[in-house]
Scaffold this motif. Structure first.
Motif, PDB file in Angstrom:
ATOM      1  N   SER A  61      76.804  36.559  77.086  1.00  0.00           N
ATOM      2  CA  SER A  61      75.656  36.490  76.696  1.00  0.00           C
ATOM      3  C   SER A  61      75.679  36.886  75.129  1.00  0.00           C
ATOM      4  N   TYR A  62      76.412  38.046  74.848  1.00  0.00           N
ATOM      5  CA  TYR A  62      76.514  38.483  73.673  1.00  0.00           C
ATOM      6  C   TYR A  62      77.542  37.581  72.776  1.00  0.00           C
ATOM      7  N   TRP A  63      78.446  36.903  73.204  1.00  0.00           N
ATOM      8  CA  TRP A  63      79.261  36.011  72.522  1.00  0.00           C
ATOM      9  C   TRP A  63      78.383  34.741  72.034  1.00  0.00           C
ATOM     10  N   TYR A  64      77.548  34.264  72.999  1.00  0.00           N
ATOM     11  CA  TYR A  64      76.723  33.131  73.072  1.00  0.00           C
ATOM     12  C   TYR A  64      75.936  33.485  71.692  1.00  0.00           C
ATOM     13  N   ASP A  65      75.158  34.678  71.653  1.00  0.00           N
ATOM     14  CA  ASP A  65      74.327  34.986  70.835  1.00  0.00           C
ATOM     15  C   ASP A  65      74.841  35.013  69.220  1.00  0.00           C
ATOM     16  N   ALA A  66      76.345  35.639  69.318  1.00  0.00           N
ATOM     17  CA  ALA A  66      76.774  35.644  67.846  1.00  0.00           C
ATOM     18  C   ALA A  66      77.259  34.400  67.582  1.00  0.00           C
ATOM     19  N   ILE A  67      77.709  33.284  68.474  1.00  0.00           N
ATOM     20  CA  ILE A  67      77.762  31.832  67.957  1.00  0.00           C
ATOM     21  C   ILE A  67      76.598  31.047  67.619  1.00  0.00           C
ATOM     22  N   TYR A  68      75.824  31.229  68.455  1.00  0.00           N
ATOM     23  CA  TYR A  68      74.648  30.009  68.434  1.00  0.00           C
ATOM     24  C   TYR A  68      73.352  30.774  67.959  1.00  0.00           C
ATOM     25  N   LYS A  69      73.154  32.144  67.768  1.00  0.00           N
ATOM     26  CA  LYS A  69      71.938  32.721  67.174  1.00  0.00           C
ATOM     27  C   LYS A  69      72.352  33.693  65.854  1.00  0.00           C
ATOM     28  N   ASP A  70      73.520  33.436  65.626  1.00  0.00           N
ATOM     29  CA  ASP A  70      74.121  34.297  64.366  1.00  0.00           C
ATOM     30  C   ASP A  70      73.579  35.761  64.538  1.00  0.00           C
ATOM     31  N   LYS A  71      73.715  36.498  65.673  1.00  0.00           N
ATOM     32  CA  LYS A  71      73.590  37.860  65.827  1.00  0.00           C
ATOM     33  C   LYS A  71      75.144  38.312  65.617  1.00  0.00           C
ATOM     34  N   TYR A  72      74.971  39.769  65.427  1.00  0.00           N
ATOM     35  CA  TYR A  72      76.328  40.743  65.122  1.00  0.00           C
ATOM     36  C   TYR A  72      77.027  39.991  64.050  1.00  0.00           C
ATOM     37  N   GLY A  73      76.302  39.370  63.080  1.00  0.00           N
ATOM     38  CA  GLY A  73      76.728  38.916  61.722  1.00  0.00           C
ATOM     39  C   GLY A  73      77.725  37.597  62.222  1.00  0.00           C
ATOM     40  N   GLY A  74      77.481  37.210  63.356  1.00  0.00           N
ATOM     41  CA  GLY A  74      78.378  35.996  63.817  1.00  0.00           C
ATOM     42  C   GLY A  74      79.788  36.368  64.071  1.00  0.00           C
ATOM     43  N   ASP A  75      79.880  37.503  64.209  1.00  0.00           N
ATOM     44  CA  ASP A  75      81.498  38.360  64.257  1.00  0.00           C
ATOM     45  C   ASP A  75      81.358  38.145  65.926  1.00  0.00           C
ATOM     46  N   ILE A  76      82.285  37.504  66.575  1.00  0.00           N
ATOM     47  CA  ILE A  76      82.581  37.413  68.107  1.00  0.00           C
ATOM     48  C   ILE A  76      83.207  38.825  68.553  1.00  0.00           C
TER      49      ILE A  76
END
Length: 163
Positions: A61-76
């Motif tokens: 879920s967090y990885w998905y958010d990083a990629i597709y919702k640009d959360k966590y600065g987009g950092d996987i």
């Protein structure tokens, strides 16, 4: 024969007759001890599986958010780190169980249920490594997550039917 010779002979016969019974009960209690350890092994793996499932789903879920919702600065890597931090209790349980599972496995791997136990251990080890040491791409992670989860659940079900 003298009375003391008869008494010694009787005592000797009693000991000889009791030794097989003692050995039988000793072997039986050892098997019961292994059966108990198989149950503890099963319970520990199930407990760890539940924690691994939650952690694996959160990483996804967090990885998905990083990629597709640009959360966590987009950092996987940051996303995975946050998933692990948010699951610190689950990670503690997983790590606490890990050494006990390994130890129990060494004691019970050569029992009557060795095929089922080895299948559980193999599936558990694969799933543990996959979740605890995250690597690969998002697509490979998402595809492998469900496969490994199902393999462990299936192996545990097979063992549960035997114990």
């Amino acid at each position: 024969m003298k009375w003391w010779t008869k008494r010694i002979f009787s005592m000797l016969m009693a000991v000889i007759c009791c030794v097989p019974l003692f050995l039988f009960y000793a072997c039986e209690s050892e098997e019961e001890g292994k059966e108990d350890k198989v149950q503890v092994f099963y319970d520990k793996v199930v407990e760890s599986q539940q924690c691994l499932d939650i952690l694996a789903d959160d990483i996804y879920s967090y990885w998905y958010d990083a990629i597709y919702k640009d959360k966590y600065g987009g950092d996987i890597n940051t996303a995975i780190l946050y998933a692990q931090l948010d699951n610190s209790k689950n990670l503690e349980i997983i790590e606490a169980n890990e050494s006990e599972i390994q130890s129990l496995y060494k004691e019970i791997r050569d029992t009557d249920l060795s095929v089922e136990i080895k299948a559980v251990m193999s599936a558990y080890s694969d799933y543990y490594e996959f979740v605890v040491n995250v690597s690969g791409s998002f697509n490979s992670y998402s595809a492998s997550k469900e496969t490994l989860k199902k393999e462990l659940a299936s192996a545990l079900k097979d063992l549960a039917l035997e114990i």
